[in-house]
Design a protein around this motif. Sequence first.
Motif, PDB file in Angstrom:
ATOM      1  N   THR A   4     -66.654 -50.539  -9.184  1.00 59.06           N
ATOM      2  CA  THR A   4     -67.317 -51.663  -8.539  1.00 59.06           C
ATOM      3  C   THR A   4     -66.294 -52.626  -7.950  1.00 59.06           C
ATOM      4  O   THR A   4     -66.461 -53.121  -6.836  1.00 59.06           O
ATOM      5  CB  THR A   4     -68.212 -52.415  -9.552  1.00 59.06           C
ATOM      6  OG1 THR A   4     -69.087 -51.487 -10.173  1.00 59.06           O
ATOM      7  CG2 THR A   4     -69.018 -53.495  -8.869  1.00 59.06           C
ATOM      8  N   LEU A   5     -65.233 -52.882  -8.676  1.00 60.94           N
ATOM      9  CA  LEU A   5     -64.176 -53.760  -8.196  1.00 60.94           C
ATOM     10  C   LEU A   5     -63.505 -53.184  -6.951  1.00 60.94           C
ATOM     11  O   LEU A   5     -63.226 -53.899  -5.995  1.00 60.94           O
ATOM     12  CB  LEU A   5     -63.139 -53.989  -9.303  1.00 60.94           C
ATOM     13  CG  LEU A   5     -62.024 -54.976  -8.989  1.00 60.94           C
ATOM     14  CD1 LEU A   5     -62.604 -56.362  -8.755  1.00 60.94           C
ATOM     15  CD2 LEU A   5     -61.024 -55.003 -10.122  1.00 60.94           C
ATOM     16  N   LEU A   8     -65.877 -53.576  -3.989  1.00 58.76           N
ATOM     17  CA  LEU A   8     -65.889 -54.975  -3.538  1.00 58.76           C
ATOM     18  C   LEU A   8     -64.615 -55.319  -2.775  1.00 58.76           C
ATOM     19  O   LEU A   8     -64.652 -56.034  -1.771  1.00 58.76           O
ATOM     20  CB  LEU A   8     -66.055 -55.915  -4.724  1.00 58.76           C
ATOM     21  CG  LEU A   8     -67.451 -55.989  -5.329  1.00 58.76           C
ATOM     22  CD1 LEU A   8     -67.447 -56.860  -6.576  1.00 58.76           C
ATOM     23  CD2 LEU A   8     -68.434 -56.530  -4.314  1.00 58.76           C
ATOM     24  N   ALA A  11     -64.828 -53.618   0.639  1.00 61.75           N
ATOM     25  CA  ALA A  11     -65.844 -54.290   1.456  1.00 61.75           C
ATOM     26  C   ALA A  11     -65.346 -55.645   1.957  1.00 61.75           C
ATOM     27  O   ALA A  11     -65.588 -56.014   3.110  1.00 61.75           O
ATOM     28  CB  ALA A  11     -67.131 -54.464   0.658  1.00 61.75           C
ATOM     29  N   SER A  12     -64.643 -56.384   1.118  1.00 64.67           N
ATOM     30  CA  SER A  12     -64.121 -57.679   1.557  1.00 64.67           C
ATOM     31  C   SER A  12     -63.016 -57.502   2.597  1.00 64.67           C
ATOM     32  O   SER A  12     -62.898 -58.300   3.524  1.00 64.67           O
ATOM     33  CB  SER A  12     -63.612 -58.489   0.368  1.00 64.67           C
ATOM     34  OG  SER A  12     -62.511 -57.852  -0.233  1.00 64.67           O
TER      35      SER A  12
END
Length: 66
Positions: A4-5, A8, A11-12
């Motif tokens: 998940t990290l 993220l 995506a950022s």
Amino acid sequence: MMKTLLILLVASGVAAWLVLYIVRRIQNSKMLRKIASEGFETAVDVLYPKKRRTFRKLKIVPVLPQ
């Protein structure tokens, strides 16, 4: 948790790149519009003397007097 990290983080990074791309594109279009509204072929040199940019859409051709 680690997956998940990573998602993220990726995506950022993509979102930051997209925002930067859009901002640069808007700035470039504003600059091109300002140059085009001047109406003479040396507008790039007059308006932006210190910036060394080559514009793909800008065509420098001889202008015939009317």
